[in-house]
Scaffold this active site. Sequence first.
Site, PDB file in Angstrom:
ATOM      1  CG  HIS A  30      46.730  41.312  21.828  1.00  0.00           C
ATOM      2  ND1 HIS A  30      47.202  40.642  22.941  1.00  0.00           N
ATOM      3  CD2 HIS A  30      45.588  41.941  22.234  1.00  0.00           C
ATOM      4  CE1 HIS A  30      46.399  40.880  23.965  1.00  0.00           C
ATOM      5  NE2 HIS A  30      45.417  41.649  23.564  1.00  0.00           N
ATOM      6  N   GLY A  32      49.335  38.667  23.476  1.00  0.00           N
ATOM      7  CA  GLY A  32      48.858  38.245  24.793  1.00  0.00           C
ATOM      8  C   GLY A  32      47.937  37.035  24.673  1.00  0.00           C
ATOM      9  CG  HIS A  33      44.138  37.246  22.667  1.00  0.00           C
ATOM     10  ND1 HIS A  33      44.199  38.527  22.180  1.00  0.00           N
ATOM     11  CD2 HIS A  33      43.030  37.198  23.461  1.00  0.00           C
ATOM     12  CE1 HIS A  33      43.161  39.219  22.629  1.00  0.00           C
ATOM     13  NE2 HIS A  33      42.446  38.450  23.415  1.00  0.00           N
ATOM     14  N   GLY A 143      44.509  36.431  31.415  1.00  0.00           N
ATOM     15  CA  GLY A 143      45.724  37.259  31.450  1.00  0.00           C
ATOM     16  C   GLY A 143      45.772  38.104  32.715  1.00  0.00           C
ATOM     17  CE  LYS A 145      45.026  44.248  28.825  1.00  0.00           C
ATOM     18  NZ  LYS A 145      43.746  44.900  29.252  1.00  0.00           N
ATOM     19  CG  ASP A 146      41.781  42.110  31.517  1.00  0.00           C
ATOM     20  OD1 ASP A 146      41.422  43.291  31.531  1.00  0.00           O
ATOM     21  OD2 ASP A 146      42.140  41.524  30.482  1.00  0.00           O
ATOM     22  CB  VAL A 172      52.143  39.798  26.239  1.00  0.00           C
ATOM     23  CG1 VAL A 172      53.132  39.996  25.085  1.00  0.00           C
ATOM     24  CG2 VAL A 172      52.101  38.333  26.664  1.00  0.00           C
ATOM     25  CB  SER A 181      44.780  46.282  25.408  1.00  0.00           C
ATOM     26  OG  SER A 181      43.389  46.526  25.289  1.00  0.00           O
ATOM     27  NE  ARG A 183      38.619  47.837  26.218  1.00  0.00           N
ATOM     28  CZ  ARG A 183      37.324  48.130  26.222  1.00  0.00           C
ATOM     29  NH1 ARG A 183      36.906  49.239  25.691  1.00  0.00           N
ATOM     30  NH2 ARG A 183      36.448  47.302  26.757  1.00  0.00           N
TER      31      ARG A 183
HETATM   32  O1  PAF Z   1      38.860  39.343  29.056  1.00  0.00           O
HETATM   33  C1  PAF Z   1      37.997  39.173  28.149  1.00  0.00           C
HETATM   34  O2  PAF Z   1      38.302  39.183  26.952  1.00  0.00           O
HETATM   35  C2  PAF Z   1      36.541  38.949  28.542  1.00  0.00           C
HETATM   36  O3  PAF Z   1      36.213  39.677  29.687  1.00  0.00           O
HETATM   37  C3  PAF Z   1      36.178  37.455  28.709  1.00  0.00           C
HETATM   38  C4  PAF Z   1      36.939  36.808  29.835  1.00  0.00           C
HETATM   39  C5  PAF Z   1      36.448  36.725  27.409  1.00  0.00           C
HETATM   40  C6  PAF Z   1      34.678  37.311  29.008  1.00  0.00           C
HETATM   41  O4  PAF Z   1      33.897  37.828  27.963  1.00  0.00           O
END
Ligand code: PAF
Length: 267
Positions: A30, A32-33, A143, A145-146, A172, A181, A183
């Site tokens: 998305h 964010g990526h 990101g 977010k995590d 984002v 996300s 998800r």
């Molecule tokens: O944030 C994620 O998508 C995953 O936890 C990661 C960092 C790719 C590790 O599998």
Amino acid sequence: MRTVRTIAELQAALDPAATVGLVPTMGAFHAGHSSLFRAARAENDVVVVSLFVNPAQFEAAEDLAAYPRDEAGDAAVAEREGVDVLFATSADELYPGGYATWVEVDGYAQRLEGVFRPGHFRGVATICLKLFNIVRPARAYFGEKDAQQAALVQQLVADLNAAVAIRVLPTVRDDDGLALSSRNSRLTPAHRGAAVALPRALHAGAAAYARGEDAAAAAQRVLDAEPLVVPQYVEVARFDGRLVLAAAARVGGIRLIDNVTLKEDSA
Ligand code: PAF
């Protein structure tokens, strides 16, 4: 862009003299990526994106099976964003028979997400260190977010002297504030509507904090008013120089997390 599936193919594709930016992902890209891919593109000679739904970081087999997958769509996004190499690999390649080594990061892994997802951060730390060893990037991109994951990876890199700089980029969000996300695509329209209570709650918490009130309690009240949202935690935490209000909730069975900054250490 080249798609490679094995460690040997990946390493053969990389010029040892080039600086590499790595974006570790589990796919279902998305915006964010895309922001991570662009940051990597701007700072490195070569951009590698790993695409691997890491079984070691899922506690429940159903959650792993239900994780959205769309390699063809992801490859198109990566190509458009100027990614050079998509490392779309498999569990057989990364965890071959006899695999026995796991990385545990104390502290961060025992709180918040770590409480609700036992074993999750062991899987994250292990795959991140493996990817750093395989790709040998100058920089790796995560990101905000995590936020707990990003802080844990920074701890891992510092403690194990990994030669990679960690970049953490802002979350984002959709126009209504919901953090993007992979998800989110699994939410029904009703649950997607209810999910916006999560950023609204964090926003209310941040406003309460600015008034000298209890941020977590203010956020909890907003979440409690939305019957389709089942909160798991709402807590103030310090992640790598940032005081954040972090929350996790289940919305229609889909687990969402988010956080907002309350204060930077330098502020
Ligand atoms: O944030 C994620 O998508 C995953 O936890 C990661 C960092 C790719 C590790 O599998």
